[in-house]
Design a protein around this motif. Structure first.
Motif, PDB file in Angstrom:
ATOM      1  N   ILE A   9       0.872  -1.174   0.000  1.00 25.00           N
ATOM      2  CA  ILE A   9       0.000   0.000   0.000  1.00 25.00           C
ATOM      3  C   ILE A   9       0.906   1.220   0.000  1.00 25.00           C
ATOM      4  O   ILE A   9       1.869   1.287   0.772  1.00 25.00           O
ATOM      5  CB  ILE A   9      -0.915   0.028   1.234  1.00 25.00           C
ATOM      6  CG1 ILE A   9      -1.846  -1.196   1.239  1.00 25.00           C
ATOM      7  CG2 ILE A   9      -1.733   1.318   1.283  1.00 25.00           C
ATOM      8  CD1 ILE A   9      -2.609  -1.379   2.534  1.00 25.00           C
ATOM      9  N   VAL A  10       0.651   2.181  -0.897  1.00 20.82           N
ATOM     10  CA  VAL A  10       1.440   3.399  -0.989  1.00 20.82           C
ATOM     11  C   VAL A  10       0.605   4.550  -0.442  1.00 20.82           C
ATOM     12  O   VAL A  10      -0.458   4.861  -0.974  1.00 20.82           O
ATOM     13  CB  VAL A  10       1.865   3.686  -2.441  1.00 20.82           C
ATOM     14  CG1 VAL A  10       2.750   4.929  -2.499  1.00 20.82           C
ATOM     15  CG2 VAL A  10       2.587   2.492  -3.037  1.00 20.82           C
ATOM     16  N   GLU A  11       1.098   5.172   0.631  1.00 18.54           N
ATOM     17  CA  GLU A  11       0.395   6.283   1.282  1.00 18.54           C
ATOM     18  C   GLU A  11       1.070   7.601   0.909  1.00 18.54           C
ATOM     19  O   GLU A  11       2.285   7.742   1.031  1.00 18.54           O
ATOM     20  CB  GLU A  11       0.425   6.091   2.799  1.00 18.54           C
ATOM     21  CG  GLU A  11      -0.279   7.178   3.585  1.00 18.54           C
ATOM     22  CD  GLU A  11      -0.171   6.970   5.082  1.00 18.54           C
ATOM     23  OE1 GLU A  11      -0.500   7.908   5.833  1.00 18.54           O
ATOM     24  OE2 GLU A  11       0.251   5.871   5.508  1.00 18.54           O
ATOM     25  N   ASP A  12       0.287   8.560   0.454  1.00 20.24           N
ATOM     26  CA  ASP A  12       0.807   9.863   0.027  1.00 20.24           C
ATOM     27  C   ASP A  12       1.110  10.736   1.241  1.00 20.24           C
ATOM     28  O   ASP A  12       0.242  10.982   2.078  1.00 20.24           O
ATOM     29  CB  ASP A  12      -0.230  10.551  -0.870  1.00 20.24           C
ATOM     30  CG  ASP A  12       0.326  11.763  -1.594  1.00 20.24           C
ATOM     31  OD1 ASP A  12       1.444  12.188  -1.257  1.00 20.24           O
ATOM     32  OD2 ASP A  12      -0.357  12.286  -2.482  1.00 20.24           O
ATOM     33  N   LEU A  13       2.365  11.214   1.325  1.00 19.66           N
ATOM     34  CA  LEU A  13       2.771  12.114   2.421  1.00 19.66           C
ATOM     35  C   LEU A  13       3.145  13.501   1.891  1.00 19.66           C
ATOM     36  O   LEU A  13       3.862  14.240   2.547  1.00 19.66           O
ATOM     37  CB  LEU A  13       3.971  11.520   3.168  1.00 19.66           C
ATOM     38  CG  LEU A  13       3.793  10.152   3.823  1.00 19.66           C
ATOM     39  CD1 LEU A  13       5.091   9.727   4.498  1.00 19.66           C
ATOM     40  CD2 LEU A  13       2.647  10.166   4.823  1.00 19.66           C
ATOM     41  N   GLY A  14       2.675  13.841   0.702  1.00 22.07           N
ATOM     42  CA  GLY A  14       3.036  15.124   0.113  1.00 22.07           C
ATOM     43  C   GLY A  14       4.200  14.958  -0.839  1.00 22.07           C
ATOM     44  O   GLY A  14       4.045  14.454  -1.941  1.00 22.07           O
ATOM     45  N   ASP A  15       5.404  15.381  -0.398  1.00 21.70           N
ATOM     46  CA  ASP A  15       6.598  15.226  -1.229  1.00 21.70           C
ATOM     47  C   ASP A  15       7.203  13.829  -1.120  1.00 21.70           C
ATOM     48  O   ASP A  15       8.146  13.504  -1.839  1.00 21.70           O
ATOM     49  CB  ASP A  15       7.656  16.261  -0.839  1.00 21.70           C
ATOM     50  CG  ASP A  15       7.228  17.683  -1.198  1.00 21.70           C
ATOM     51  OD1 ASP A  15       6.411  17.830  -2.124  1.00 21.70           O
ATOM     52  OD2 ASP A  15       7.718  18.623  -0.549  1.00 21.70           O
ATOM     53  N   GLU A  16       6.677  13.025  -0.202  1.00 25.70           N
ATOM     54  CA  GLU A  16       7.186  11.671   0.020  1.00 25.70           C
ATOM     55  C   GLU A  16       6.013  10.696   0.025  1.00 25.70           C
ATOM     56  O   GLU A  16       4.858  11.090  -0.057  1.00 25.70           O
ATOM     57  CB  GLU A  16       7.923  11.597   1.368  1.00 25.70           C
ATOM     58  CG  GLU A  16       9.093  12.552   1.480  1.00 25.70           C
ATOM     59  CD  GLU A  16       9.673  12.595   2.891  1.00 25.70           C
ATOM     60  OE1 GLU A  16       9.099  11.934   3.794  1.00 25.70           O
ATOM     61  OE2 GLU A  16      10.685  13.284   3.086  1.00 25.70           O
ATOM     62  N   VAL A  17       6.338   9.410   0.105  1.00 27.12           N
ATOM     63  CA  VAL A  17       5.307   8.382   0.269  1.00 27.12           C
ATOM     64  C   VAL A  17       5.731   7.438   1.382  1.00 27.12           C
ATOM     65  O   VAL A  17       6.908   7.377   1.766  1.00 27.12           O
ATOM     66  CB  VAL A  17       5.078   7.574  -1.032  1.00 27.12           C
ATOM     67  CG1 VAL A  17       4.507   8.456  -2.130  1.00 27.12           C
ATOM     68  CG2 VAL A  17       6.357   6.879  -1.487  1.00 27.12           C
ATOM     69  N   LEU A  18       4.765   6.720   1.919  1.00 31.46           N
ATOM     70  CA  LEU A  18       5.030   5.680   2.909  1.00 31.46           C
ATOM     71  C   LEU A  18       4.551   4.361   2.318  1.00 31.46           C
ATOM     72  O   LEU A  18       3.380   4.214   1.977  1.00 31.46           O
ATOM     73  CB  LEU A  18       4.294   5.971   4.216  1.00 31.46           C
ATOM     74  CG  LEU A  18       4.689   5.123   5.427  1.00 31.46           C
ATOM     75  CD1 LEU A  18       6.138   5.380   5.830  1.00 31.46           C
ATOM     76  CD2 LEU A  18       3.765   5.404   6.614  1.00 31.46           C
ATOM     77  N   LEU A  19       5.487   3.438   2.150  1.00 25.88           N
ATOM     78  CA  LEU A  19       5.165   2.124   1.602  1.00 25.88           C
ATOM     79  C   LEU A  19       4.874   1.159   2.741  1.00 25.88           C
ATOM     80  O   LEU A  19       5.720   0.959   3.618  1.00 25.88           O
ATOM     81  CB  LEU A  19       6.329   1.577   0.763  1.00 25.88           C
ATOM     82  CG  LEU A  19       6.409   1.985  -0.706  1.00 25.88           C
ATOM     83  CD1 LEU A  19       6.588   3.492  -0.840  1.00 25.88           C
ATOM     84  CD2 LEU A  19       7.547   1.252  -1.399  1.00 25.88           C
TER      85      LEU A  19
END
Length: 228
Positions: A8-18
């Motif tokens: 699951i890829v979570e949007d953190l703005g300029d980054e993502v959390l996999l």
């Protein structure tokens, strides 16, 4: 932002959390199981190997390991491609062209496949990438060069522990400045890793050869020689 078969890829703005899931699949998703601790093993293996690659000059997504099964990463515009580097004949290569499993190739071979379960990941040449508007010839050449460089570093790492890297699958994207960047994951899910005829990768699952997590744990212990 996005949920795939194993992450699951979570949007953190300029980054993502996999978020690495415990799911394991084969045959374009036709075979599917959920295995305890699979996500945490693949996340940590990915984090440690990408950390090592960063230290050796390979630009990749890795920013931080968030135990037990998450990675904070650069946001990339992913290319819809799987980039396979082969050192030996195995798997689909043998089915297409013949030969013997484990037979050496005269040089590292890079293959592009279109990332589509519905189309069964068809092989593509550079001209396909241009004609279909996937990417330019220049970007494709950069991806090929980076893939061979990265696979060679990983091959040497595993050789140092007595293992043979037969082949490996990478995925690439472009960062906000248009730079080619290694993404996705590097784990027993994405490589063929062997030692004295024993299998330490997803072929254990594909071929119903026992509990794949027992072999994945061995790979994790190898990678713990890399500090985070």
């Amino acid at each position: 932002m996005y949920e795939g078969k194993t992450k699951i890829v979570e949007d953190l703005g300029d980054e993502v959390l996999l978020h690495f899931k415990d799911d394991i699949t084969a045959g374009d998703g036709a075979k599917h199981d959920v295995l305890e601790n699979k996500g945490s093993i693949c996340a940590e293996v990915t984090a440690r190997l990408m950390k090592m690659l960063s230290e050796k000059g390979v630009y990749n997504m890795f920013l931080e390991f968030v135990p037990p099964k998450k990675i904070r990463a650069r946001k990339l515009k992913m290319l819809p491609l799987e980039v396979i580097v082969r050192f030996k004949k195995a798997g689909s290569f043998v089915r297409r062209y013949g030969g013997t499993e484990g037979e050496d190739l005269p040089q590292p071979l890079v293959e592009f496949t279109y990332k589509s379960d519905a189309l069964h990941d068809p092989l593509m040449c550079v001209e396909h990438l241009e004609v279909l508007g996937i990417t330019s010839r220049e970007v494709a050449k950069k991806v090929m060069d980076e893939a061979v460089k990265t696979a060679t570093i990983l091959k040497e790492f595993f050789q140092g522990h007595g293992y043979e890297l037969w082949d490996i699958k990478f995925e690439y994207g472009l960062d906000k400045d248009g730079n080619v960047c290694l993404g996705d994951e590097i784990s027993p899910d994405t490589m063929r890793l062997r030692k004295s005829g024993e299998i330490f990768d997803k072929d254990v699952y594909r071929r119903d050869l026992g509990d794949p997590m027992e072999r994945y744990k061995v790979v994790l212990e190898l990678c713990r020689s890399i500090s985070l």
